[in-house]
Design an enzyme around this catalytic site. Structure first.
Site, mmCIF file in Angstrom:
data_model
loop_
_atom_site.group_PDB
_atom_site.id
_atom_site.type_symbol
_atom_site.label_atom_id
_atom_site.label_comp_id
_atom_site.label_asym_id
_atom_site.label_seq_id
_atom_site.Cartn_x
_atom_site.Cartn_y
_atom_site.Cartn_z
ATOM 1 N N ASP A 37 55.989 -22.350 -4.969
ATOM 2 C CA ASP A 37 56.994 -21.235 -4.326
ATOM 3 C C ASP A 37 56.932 -21.881 -2.729
ATOM 4 O O ASP A 37 58.073 -21.839 -2.281
ATOM 5 C CB ASP A 37 56.712 -20.009 -4.167
ATOM 6 N N ALA A 38 56.128 -22.165 -2.150
ATOM 7 C CA ALA A 38 56.093 -22.773 -0.602
ATOM 8 C C ALA A 38 56.663 -24.056 -0.647
ATOM 9 O O ALA A 38 57.430 -24.363 0.280
ATOM 10 C CB ALA A 38 54.464 -22.724 -0.241
#
Length: 148
Positions: A37-38
């Site tokens: 996600d990051a």
């Protein structure tokens, strides 16, 4: 010619957290999705910023269109025929993982597909295959009609 050192190795060396080579396949799918996600967000933010210097609010609005669960689910769907067996296996592990949280504005199906995509991105990143991350993100977004 100077040899390039990956960002992952640089982070590990700077924080002394890589005594052994990371074995990304050993991480839980939700851990892979967490880092994925990051990474996904950072790539999108970088592209949005490179497209023009704007107010932070406008940059955020531009970014959200691409990182929300529905948009990621569309990218995941578009990539299905482009993934190797290994990548497909990681994607499915992430998609099928039982998460205790849900996105506010996404269906369960979209949220799971997005989690699968994030797990795949995290897996590739931790496997030091950032080039493949970029290749899949660009291809998936193009095929899903999400060109930035």
């Amino acid at each position: 010619m100077e040899e390039s050192v990956s960002e992952l190795i640089q982070i590990g060396e700077a924080y002394a957290c890589r005594g052994k080579e990371t074995q990304a396949r050993l991480y839980s799918p939700l851990t892979l999705a967490y880092i994925g996600d990051a990474v996904y967000d950072l790539v999108i933010r970088t592209v949005v910023v490179e497209r023009g210097n704007k107010a932070a609010n406008l940059l955020h609005r531009s970014t959200v269109k691409y990182v929300k669960a529905g948009a990621q689910a569309a990218v995941a769907d578009a990539l299905q025929d482009c993934l190797t067996q290994e990548e497909l296996s990681v994607y499915r592990r992430g998609r099928n993982a039982k998460s205790h949280t849900m996105a506010k504005n996404a269906s369960v199906a979209d949220y799971r597909k997005a989690t699968g995509l994030e797990a795949l991105i995290g897996y590739l990143y931790l496997s030091d295959r950032f080039g493949r991350v970029l290749e899949l993100m660009k291809l998936g977004m193009e095929k899903a009609g999400q060109e930035i």
